[in-house]
Scaffold this motif. Structure first.
Motif, PDB file in Angstrom:
ATOM      1  N   ASP A   1     -20.498 -29.799  -8.194  1.00  0.00           N
ATOM      2  CA  ASP A   1     -21.007 -31.047  -8.790  1.00  0.00           C
ATOM      3  C   ASP A   1     -20.119 -32.233  -8.429  1.00  0.00           C
ATOM      4  OD1 ASP A   1     -23.073 -29.708  -9.884  1.00  0.00           O
ATOM      5  OD2 ASP A   1     -22.342 -29.757 -11.956  1.00  0.00           O
ATOM      6  N   GLU A   2     -18.800 -32.022  -8.499  1.00  0.00           N
ATOM      7  CA  GLU A   2     -17.867 -33.110  -8.152  1.00  0.00           C
ATOM      8  C   GLU A   2     -18.024 -33.517  -6.685  1.00  0.00           C
ATOM      9  OE1 GLU A   2     -13.871 -32.592 -10.835  1.00  0.00           O
ATOM     10  OE2 GLU A   2     -14.396 -30.895  -9.544  1.00  0.00           O
ATOM     11  N   LEU A   3     -18.162 -32.529  -5.821  1.00  0.00           N
ATOM     12  CA  LEU A   3     -18.340 -32.814  -4.391  1.00  0.00           C
ATOM     13  C   LEU A   3     -19.615 -33.607  -4.145  1.00  0.00           C
ATOM     14  CD1 LEU A   3     -17.352 -29.452  -2.644  1.00  0.00           C
ATOM     15  CD2 LEU A   3     -16.272 -31.671  -2.249  1.00  0.00           C
ATOM     16  N   GLN A   4     -20.714 -33.126  -4.742  1.00  0.00           N
ATOM     17  CA  GLN A   4     -22.006 -33.777  -4.513  1.00  0.00           C
ATOM     18  C   GLN A   4     -22.022 -35.200  -5.065  1.00  0.00           C
ATOM     19  OE1 GLN A   4     -24.195 -32.674  -2.457  1.00  0.00           O
ATOM     20  NE2 GLN A   4     -23.153 -30.740  -2.140  1.00  0.00           N
ATOM     21  N   ALA A   5     -21.393 -35.410  -6.212  1.00  0.00           N
ATOM     22  CA  ALA A   5     -21.329 -36.759  -6.795  1.00  0.00           C
ATOM     23  C   ALA A   5     -20.538 -37.692  -5.880  1.00  0.00           C
ATOM     24  CB  ALA A   5     -20.695 -36.706  -8.191  1.00  0.00           C
ATOM     25  N   LYS A   6     -19.442 -37.179  -5.336  1.00  0.00           N
ATOM     26  CA  LYS A   6     -18.597 -37.996  -4.452  1.00  0.00           C
ATOM     27  C   LYS A   6     -19.326 -38.341  -3.156  1.00  0.00           C
ATOM     28  CE  LYS A   6     -14.763 -38.957  -5.109  1.00  0.00           C
ATOM     29  NZ  LYS A   6     -14.210 -40.193  -5.743  1.00  0.00           N
ATOM     30  N   ILE A   7     -20.052 -37.364  -2.600  1.00  0.00           N
ATOM     31  CA  ILE A   7     -20.802 -37.614  -1.362  1.00  0.00           C
ATOM     32  C   ILE A   7     -21.847 -38.715  -1.590  1.00  0.00           C
ATOM     33  CG2 ILE A   7     -22.488 -36.589   0.260  1.00  0.00           C
ATOM     34  CD1 ILE A   7     -19.671 -35.619   0.829  1.00  0.00           C
ATOM     35  N   LYS A   8     -22.513 -38.662  -2.746  1.00  0.00           N
ATOM     36  CA  LYS A   8     -23.517 -39.694  -3.061  1.00  0.00           C
ATOM     37  C   LYS A   8     -22.872 -41.071  -3.168  1.00  0.00           C
ATOM     38  CE  LYS A   8     -27.273 -37.039  -4.986  1.00  0.00           C
ATOM     39  NZ  LYS A   8     -26.700 -35.670  -4.948  1.00  0.00           N
TER      40      LYS A   8
ATOM     41  N   MET B   1     -21.439 -33.337   6.748  1.00  0.00           N
ATOM     42  CA  MET B   1     -22.444 -34.036   7.551  1.00  0.00           C
ATOM     43  C   MET B   1     -23.834 -33.829   6.960  1.00  0.00           C
ATOM     44  SD  MET B   1     -21.989 -35.858  10.383  1.00  0.00           S
ATOM     45  CE  MET B   1     -23.022 -35.546  11.820  1.00  0.00           C
ATOM     46  N   ALA B   2     -24.159 -32.580   6.670  1.00  0.00           N
ATOM     47  CA  ALA B   2     -25.506 -32.258   6.181  1.00  0.00           C
ATOM     48  C   ALA B   2     -25.783 -32.958   4.850  1.00  0.00           C
ATOM     49  CB  ALA B   2     -25.662 -30.749   6.035  1.00  0.00           C
TER      50      ALA B   2
ATOM     51  N   ALA C   1     -27.924 -37.900   1.941  1.00  0.00           N
ATOM     52  CA  ALA C   1     -27.718 -38.864   0.853  1.00  0.00           C
ATOM     53  C   ALA C   1     -27.851 -40.309   1.340  1.00  0.00           C
ATOM     54  CB  ALA C   1     -26.333 -38.642   0.221  1.00  0.00           C
ATOM     55  N   LEU C   2     -27.788 -40.499   2.666  1.00  0.00           N
ATOM     56  CA  LEU C   2     -27.904 -41.852   3.224  1.00  0.00           C
ATOM     57  C   LEU C   2     -29.361 -42.289   3.278  1.00  0.00           C
ATOM     58  CD1 LEU C   2     -25.443 -41.569   6.264  1.00  0.00           C
ATOM     59  CD2 LEU C   2     -25.134 -43.059   4.273  1.00  0.00           C
ATOM     60  N   HIS C   3     -29.581 -43.586   3.111  1.00  0.00           N
ATOM     61  CA  HIS C   3     -30.930 -44.131   3.292  1.00  0.00           C
ATOM     62  C   HIS C   3     -31.092 -44.776   4.656  1.00  0.00           C
ATOM     63  CE1 HIS C   3     -30.614 -43.727  -1.116  1.00  0.00           C
ATOM     64  NE2 HIS C   3     -31.880 -43.361  -0.986  1.00  0.00           N
TER      65      HIS C   3
ATOM     66  N   ARG D   1     -21.909 -46.449  -0.487  1.00  0.00           N
ATOM     67  CA  ARG D   1     -21.028 -47.447   0.149  1.00  0.00           C
ATOM     68  C   ARG D   1     -21.367 -47.627   1.616  1.00  0.00           C
ATOM     69  NH1 ARG D   1     -15.106 -45.715  -0.457  1.00  0.00           N
ATOM     70  NH2 ARG D   1     -14.903 -47.328   1.119  1.00  0.00           N
ATOM     71  N   ILE D   2     -21.627 -46.511   2.308  1.00  0.00           N
ATOM     72  CA  ILE D   2     -21.947 -46.567   3.740  1.00  0.00           C
ATOM     73  C   ILE D   2     -23.285 -47.283   3.950  1.00  0.00           C
ATOM     74  CG2 ILE D   2     -22.488 -45.138   5.779  1.00  0.00           C
ATOM     75  CD1 ILE D   2     -20.445 -43.055   4.540  1.00  0.00           C
ATOM     76  N   ASP D   3     -24.279 -46.966   3.112  1.00  0.00           N
ATOM     77  CA  ASP D   3     -25.576 -47.655   3.176  1.00  0.00           C
ATOM     78  C   ASP D   3     -25.388 -49.169   3.074  1.00  0.00           C
ATOM     79  OD1 ASP D   3     -27.540 -45.722   3.555  1.00  0.00           O
ATOM     80  OD2 ASP D   3     -27.703 -45.252   1.417  1.00  0.00           O
ATOM     81  N   GLU D   4     -24.522 -49.571   2.152  1.00  0.00           N
ATOM     82  CA  GLU D   4     -24.296 -51.001   1.921  1.00  0.00           C
ATOM     83  C   GLU D   4     -23.523 -51.627   3.088  1.00  0.00           C
ATOM     84  OE1 GLU D   4     -22.884 -51.745  -2.080  1.00  0.00           O
ATOM     85  OE2 GLU D   4     -21.952 -53.612  -1.394  1.00  0.00           O
ATOM     86  N   ASP D   5     -22.453 -50.946   3.517  1.00  0.00           N
ATOM     87  CA  ASP D   5     -21.586 -51.508   4.571  1.00  0.00           C
ATOM     88  C   ASP D   5     -22.304 -51.632   5.916  1.00  0.00           C
ATOM     89  OD1 ASP D   5     -19.664 -51.549   2.655  1.00  0.00           O
ATOM     90  OD2 ASP D   5     -18.446 -49.910   3.482  1.00  0.00           O
ATOM     91  N   TYR D   6     -23.209 -50.711   6.209  1.00  0.00           N
ATOM     92  CA  TYR D   6     -23.880 -50.710   7.516  1.00  0.00           C
ATOM     93  C   TYR D   6     -25.340 -51.185   7.429  1.00  0.00           C
ATOM     94  CZ  TYR D   6     -19.876 -48.135   9.398  1.00  0.00           C
ATOM     95  OH  TYR D   6     -18.612 -47.753   9.799  1.00  0.00           O
TER      96      TYR D   6
END
Ligand SMILES: O=P(O)(O)OC[C@H]1O[C@H](OP(=O)(O)OP(=O)(O)O)[C@H](O)[C@@H]1O
Ligand SMILES: Nc1nc2[nH]cnc2c(=O)[nH]1
Ligand SMILES: [Mg+2]
Length: 185
Positions: free
Chosen positions: A18-25, A53-54, A59-61, A30-35
């Protein structure tokens, strides 16, 4: 080896699924916003980065492209010698492209330091790093890590792509191994 066997090889869970998945999201947001509005290529470093990667890609849009590199450290018998051989290069020409390198862990930092230097020589528009985990030794090598999941203690960890003798990569969390696995008990 079945799931029960893997469980009894564990010493403790350091970072839960759960901690990993929350952090990836969180990192993906942040990446969605920055790029936003940019054409991004994410590059996974085989094999450790497959899980990050997977999950990150899903999680990216952003409509990212995905590519992979496989590298191997060698020399003086130590894994992290800083001398790196490319086993599989990118299929993509990255000249003028925004590149985000995705890794499972930064330990000595030598692999990524070499890789970023190598990628920058191909004249990309930008090269940034996203790593799920970072160990304290990484400070010895000056690498700029834009997206980091967790800073962890200097312990050997497995799971979520990270292996011991090619096993345990498929655990959905980050943990440490019981001494008997290393033949110490
Ligand atoms: O910061 P460093 O000290 O250079 O170490 C980190 C690198 O080591 C591990 O890969 P490894 O070379 O073991 O291969 P793998 O990804 O196939 O497991 C890990 O996945 C990183 O790529
Ligand atoms: N599995 C694994 N591979 C690594 N490579 C560098 N550090 C580590 C670690 O803690 N665990
Ligand atoms: Mg690796």
């Amino acid at each position: 080896m079945d799931a029960a066997d893997m469980d009894k090889d564990l010493a403790r869970v350091l970072i839960s699924e759960d901690e990993l998945q929350a952090k990836i999201k969180e990192l993906a947001a942040r990446i969605d916003e920055d790029y936003a509005g940019q054409d991004l290529l994410i590059v996974g470093v085989l094999k450790g980065a497959v899980m990050v990667m997977a999950d990150l890609a899903r999680a990216l849009h952003l409509p990212v492209q995905m590519d992979w590199m496989a590298v191997s450290s060698y020399g003086a018998g130590t894994k992290s010698s800083g001398v790196v051989r490319v086993l599989k290069d990118l299929d993509t020409d990255i000249a003028g492209r925004h590149v985000l390198v995705v890794e499972d862990i930064i330990d000595s930092g030598l692999t990524l330091s070499w890789l970023v230097h190598n990628l920058k020589s191909r004249n990309p528009a930008s090269v940034e790093i996203c790593a799920a985990l970072r160990k304290p030794d990484a400070v010895k090598v000056p690498i700029d890590v834009k997206y980091i999941g967790f800073d962890i203690p200097n312990e050997f960890v497995i799971g979520y792509g990270l292996d011991y003798a090619e096993r345990y990569r498929n655990l959905p969390f980050i943990g440490t191994l019981a001494p008997h696995v290393y033949g110490e008990a």
